[in-house]
Enzyme design. Structure first.
Site, PDB file in Angstrom:
ATOM      1  N   GLU A 324       1.405  -0.748   0.187  1.00  0.00           N
ATOM      2  CA  GLU A 324      -0.007   0.092   0.121  1.00  0.00           C
ATOM      3  C   GLU A 324       0.594   1.369  -0.248  1.00  0.00           C
ATOM      4  O   GLU A 324       0.498   2.351   0.486  1.00  0.00           O
ATOM      5  CB  GLU A 324      -0.993   0.166   1.072  1.00  0.00           C
ATOM      6  CG  GLU A 324      -1.975  -1.121   1.269  1.00  0.00           C
ATOM      7  CD  GLU A 324      -2.422  -1.410   2.848  1.00  0.00           C
ATOM      8  OE1 GLU A 324      -2.487  -1.080   3.998  1.00  0.00           O
ATOM      9  OE2 GLU A 324      -3.658  -0.907   2.260  1.00  0.00           O
ATOM     10  N   CYS A 415     -10.590   0.473   7.382  1.00  0.00           N
ATOM     11  CA  CYS A 415     -10.178   2.326   7.479  1.00  0.00           C
ATOM     12  C   CYS A 415     -10.556   3.326   7.288  1.00  0.00           C
ATOM     13  O   CYS A 415     -10.828   4.203   7.489  1.00  0.00           O
ATOM     14  CB  CYS A 415      -8.728   2.166   7.243  1.00  0.00           C
ATOM     15  SG  CYS A 415      -7.962   1.272   5.662  1.00  0.00           S
TER      16      CYS A 415
END
Ligand code: FUB
Ligand code: ZN
Length: 670
Positions: A324, A415
């Site tokens: 990520e 998230c």
């Protein structure tokens, strides 16, 4: 008197413990700006009516709330997936708090109090708050470590949870004036400050955010330890000797955590993009408060690096899915673009702080690009479907199954949805900023702001139809005339600049004149750091008009971005466009846009909650029904704002379009 004494003590201790200054440019707080517009307010309302309740419902149904209840009872088994799942509750409370200041809602307010009470009961007597351990310290999550903080540098997320707690508690306190959540946060922060610091534990937090959070608590309480510990956490980066600096693996060499070298020596954005963005925002806070020039040099360079080499044209960042993370310079693939929604949010926080440090409009240009494009693409128009990643193109063969072509209700790692919950209702706080007798207009959103300038109360009303129309009106109201400067951001895109770097440029840059009119008369103005400065004695009823040109621009990428060579993207005002299959004869990846193509723009009130469309006629490659020939036909072309894609089902989507065909890839048929 008490107040004066408090201020004096705060100043004294602040100076003694390292505060040497603060941001030169201060935002006008979200509580002072009432939005009345048709673009953000409906989204913030959907966030209030749909996203926040859905988010709390999911916190309940997935066991996130149960984790707190079990922690309160010190019995049971942690029942969700990640040790940072506690933060979804904090982030939703944060969003709900901002939202409550816009939409008073006693039921929601009571619900928050009940949740906060549960969180408080889950807190250990010394302030520790981390359900993944407190439920049963003998059977902890594998990421958590056997004892407190043992794996903080890696994946325990203990300080990440604390950081989100502080951010949420600060917002709750500022929005509602209540101390119940703040007191929980302060107790935890006191513990953190007693555990970490000189002569105590040193750690570079595995996922940054505690730095920003501590600064928020410092601003509320004036407690110097909070600032000092935030500063320590930044200084501890780059000093761990357990990494293998020869390894190319970012987890092994420390780059993933921005921990390979000290922050003051960092010059390039690296590693996990959300961690990075939160770090840079925290560094800006510490640099502002301590005046540390080395930190400023570091984040200035990193910012240049991101904006000139690592940002997608729709404002997304963090190109690489594995980790990520940020890729190499100019590594911005379209087929596999990761672009986590949280990374876009982190970069909004960071760019706002860069503006507050330097007062340059280029930071708000980038913030605006992110906000109107690669950030709100993360939430569907229904308010309950989300993207974790934000794709740059979807082809019908769905070659990269990891790329999200459809939105989801939530994710096991949720998230992004809960980060959106808190970002959207905080937008009123990004509209204006002040320094001395200067009022900065950063975002163009219909609103009424009440503020004090050179000791006078004024209200400023914005009337516009942005982002669709560039005619901006500002109406001043003030009891008596006040001399101050209004600095209106003239966006880079209105000055022929696609982004404040050479990463993207307008193919046919037109230098349209931005007209500024005061009380019906055109005025001359100076441009200062990207702002038109209008200095005068403003009085009740004064009307300022700014006319931004809304051209349809063709954007090209720097030739070093190999994935965009020979392609163009379309931009109108701050909005990036894409084409979806549903408007373009079932496909989007078969069209190309020659250089002489002309376009028109038209507002479509009933489509996608009201959007300005770009229309034209373009060549499209078509395969005959029998699969034996290929031809190019001219067909109508419709592009929609990128943020609105994937609200009508799954199919092809393109943002970058070839200008010519180089070759045709043959895919075998049955
Ligand atoms: O580690 C916490 C959050 O989970 C990160 O910010 C996201 O990227 C996701 O990995
Ligand atoms: Zn996320």
């Amino acid at each position: 008197m008490k107040r004066i004494l408090f201020s004096f003590c705060f100043l004294y201790t602040a100076i003694a413990f390292g505060q040497k200054g603060d941001y030169a440019y201060k935002p006008v707080p979200f509580t002072s700006v009432q939005l009345t517009d048709n673009f953000w307010m409906p989204r913030i309302k959907v966030n209030h009516m749909v996203t926040i309740p859905a988010s709390f419902e999911r916190c309940e149904s997935t066991g996130r709330v149960k984790n707190f209840v079990m922690a309160a009872n010190r019995s049971g088994k942690f029942c969700t997936i990640f040790p940072f799942d506690d933060t979804d509750i904090y982030k939703t409370i944060e969003g709900a708090s901002y939202s409550l200041s816009l939409f008073p809602d006693p039921k929601l307010s009571a619900y928050l109090d009940s949740l906060i009470a549960i969180v408080g009961r889950a807190q250990e007597p010394d302030g520790y708050l981390y359900t993944a351990r407190t439920i049963n310290p003998d059977s902890v999550h594998p990421w958590s470590g056997k004892v407190r903080w043992e794996k903080e540098r890696e994946l325990s997320h203990e300080l990440y949870n604390s950081g989100h707690l502080y951010e949420a508690a600060a917002a709750h306190y500022l929005a509602t004036g209540k101390r119940n959540f703040l007191d929980i946060a302060l107790k935890n922060a006191d513990l953190v400050c007693s555990v970490f610091g000189p002569g105590k534990r040193h750690v570079a937090p595995g996922h940054e955010i505690v730095e920003m959070g501590l600064v928020k608590l410092y601003r509320i309480t004036g407690k110097p330890e909070y600032l000092a510990t935030a500063k320590d956490f930044i200084e501890y980066r780059g000093h761990y000797n357990g990494y293998d600096s020869t390894s190319k693996d970012e987890w092994k060499n420390g780059t993933y955590w921005q921990d390979a070298i000290p922050v003051v020596d960092q010059r390039e954005a690296m590693g996990h993009a959300v961690r990075a963005g939160y770090l840079y925002a925290g560094v800006a806070d510490i640099a502002a408060l301590t005046g540390d020039q080395k930190l400023i040099v570091a984040i200035d360079s990193i910012w240049d690096n991101v904006v000139s080499k690592k940002m997608y044209v729709q404002g997304g960042a963090g190109a690489i899915g594995d980790g990520e993370r940020y890729g190499d310079n100019y590594e911005l693939p379209n087929e596999t673009a990761y672009n986590e929604t949280c990374a876009a949010i982190a970069n909004v926080f960071w760019n706002e702080r860069m503006f507050m440090l330097h007062g340059d409009s280029k930071y708000i240009d980038v913030l605006e690009k992110i906000l109107y494009n690669g950030l709100i693409s993360g939430v569907g128009l229904d308010g309950k479907s989300f993207f974790y990643t934000n794709a740059m193109q979807i082809k019908s063969d769905f070659t990269h199954p990891s790329m999200e072509a459809e939105r989801s209700g939530w994710f096991p790692c949720s998230c992004c949805p809960t980060n959106l919950v808190r970002l959207l209702p905080s937008i009123p706080g990004y509209v204006y900023a002040q320094k001395d007798d200067k009022l900065f207009v950063n975002l163009f959103i219909n609103s009424k702001a009440t503020l004090k300038i050179v000791d006078n109360d004024i209200t400023l009303e914005q009337q516009n139809n942005y982002p669709w129309n560039g005619d901006l009106n500002f109406v001043v109201d003030s009891k008596k005339p006040v001399a101050f400067s209004m600095l209106v951001r003239i966006p880079g895109w209105a000055r022929g600049q696609a982004i404040p770097s050479d990463l993207y440029t307008f193919q046919h840059a037109t230098q349209s004149q931005v007209l500024i009119i005061v009380n019906g008369e055109k005025i001359e103005y100076a441009l200062e750091n990207g702002y038109a400065v209008i200095k005068r004695k403003w009085k009740k009823g004064d009307v300022l008009q700014v006319q931004l040109p809304m051209n349809i621009d063709r954007v090209t990428a720097n030739e070093k971005v190999t994935s965009d060579i020979g392609k163009i993207a379309l931009q109108r005002g701050p909005i990036m466009y894409c084409a979806e299959w549903v408007d373009n004869n079932g496909k989007a990846a078969n069209m190309f846009i020659p250089e002489n193509t002309t376009f028109t723009a038209a507002f479509s009130p009933n489509l996608l909650s009201g959007v300005e469309l770009i229309k034209g006629s373009v060549p499209a490659v078509q395969v005959s029904a029998d699969g034996k020939s290929v031809q190019t036909v001219s067909q109508p072309f419709t592009a929609i704002p990128y943020y609105a894609w994937a609200n009508r089902g799954k199919g092809e989507m393109m943002l970058w379009f070839p200008q010519k065909i180089k070759e045709v890839d043959l895919v075998a048929g049955q």
